[in-house]
Design an enzyme around this catalytic site. Sequence first.
Site, mmCIF file in Angstrom:
data_model
loop_
_atom_site.group_PDB
_atom_site.id
_atom_site.type_symbol
_atom_site.label_atom_id
_atom_site.label_comp_id
_atom_site.label_asym_id
_atom_site.label_seq_id
_atom_site.Cartn_x
_atom_site.Cartn_y
_atom_site.Cartn_z
ATOM 1 N N HIS A 25 0.806 -1.221 0.000
ATOM 2 C CA HIS A 25 0.000 0.000 0.000
ATOM 3 C C HIS A 25 0.837 1.267 0.000
ATOM 4 C CE1 HIS A 25 -3.776 1.837 -0.143
ATOM 5 N NE2 HIS A 25 -4.420 1.182 0.817
ATOM 6 N N ARG A 26 2.136 1.172 0.246
ATOM 7 C CA ARG A 26 2.997 2.342 0.111
ATOM 8 C C ARG A 26 3.163 2.729 -1.352
ATOM 9 N NH1 ARG A 26 8.275 0.089 2.976
ATOM 10 N NH2 ARG A 26 7.746 -1.527 1.431
#
Length: 482
Positions: free
Chosen positions: A453-454
């Site tokens: 998700h980064r």
Amino acid sequence: MASKLFNLPDPGEGLTEAEVVSWKVQPGDEVGVNDLVIEVETAKSLVELPIPFAGKVLELLVAEGDTVEVGAPIISVEVDGDAGEDPDEGGGEPAEESGPNLVGYGAKAGSTRRRARKVSPAKDVPTTPGPVPALRDGRERPPQDPEVAQPAATVPEEVAQQPSRRAASPQQLRALAKPPVRKLAKDLGVDIQAVTPTGEGGVVTRSDVEAAASGGGAAAVAGVAAGAGAAAVAGAGAPFAGIGPEETRVPIKGVRKATAAAMVSSAFTAPHVTEFLTVDVTAMMDLVERLKADRSFRDVKVTPLLLVAKAFTLALRRNAEANSSWDEQAGEIVLHRDVNLGIAAATPRGLLVPNIKAADRMSLHDLAGALGELVATARDGRTQPADLAGGTATITNVGVFGVDTGTPILNPGEAVILAFGAVRRMPWVVTAPDGSESIEPRWVTQLGLSFDHRLVDGELGSRLLADIGALLHDPGTAFLWA
């Protein structure tokens, strides 16, 4: 004549140790430059190592099954000429010399040259069992088979190295068995020397080892040293040290150890998100059957995984930000030009994820050939370290086990991984061109996409998964994106 030591080189990328699987030579054999002399197992693959000089094998310094540190001596070879003389010492015992720098061995380490001692042949040299001699650097010699006589400590080294006066090598008296069978015996704690062979020519088979492990054969069982995991071989029929009869302990090393470390690191470093999609893949399955019948694809294996791999690479090209890595140290996001597609492969050594370089630029036929070669090489344990490095995205085919889908853990350094579930016949609501609906049996699968998700937000991850599904539902869409 002089003796020369060959040290274990780094067979991969910065590896520190390797396990000896099998020797390709025995004392007395002649070897040439680049001859394969040993097969070792690292945390990444099985590797056959060549020797950088020629001569006659004097002694194998480590036994099959031993774990050896990179740089440790593994074999002694008699070579032509003197070894020279150390400028600081007026002679001394034979020492290692540098040889040709072979591919994959890294830079050559420095070495000293010493003149070999000259001694008169000894008479009536005893060969009865005695204390295990130390290696030349002072370390204790790796343990050999307990039932094989070791040279007495009083035997002069130069005389003991003469083939005509040497006692039989432990490797020459080892039980006959293939490397996978030896590994099975070691994992099950069975002393393969004590297993009664039933194979042709006195070869120990897998069933022999399994029978011995279950108490149906004569086997000496190795004890497991606490903490270190080193096996201390006990007498025939001895149980595991400190282990009850209802459990078996297997040392954590090799591929399994490396995989565990990587998965723990990934799970607690990258914030995982997983999304799921159920897809009607009837058109994909029809295409698989047409390709199987196509003459141009007869030399390769066509499976649903091939079309999933093609769809994944095309979708990653369409959503290029997902083909990326997070560089914490540099504080940068790395966008990769090529899709180096990893395929998770279950092998006897554990889970391996070799990758196909620039898979997105391959034709469907070339991708099929690369997939077949990748899987066959992984299952044979011949995957090279370079093929395990540099992956940018991975597919795990859980469908081969009849599993519908999963929440796969990212490979370290990758932003996405796709789980491809089982393809099943299921009732499905089909909408006709006129808008009418009917329930029909269709081929259906489930996809699970995990992403970092980064690097991949919800919008990008959802768009990527939807694109993969669209391609599998209607493979003709690929013509618009290729």
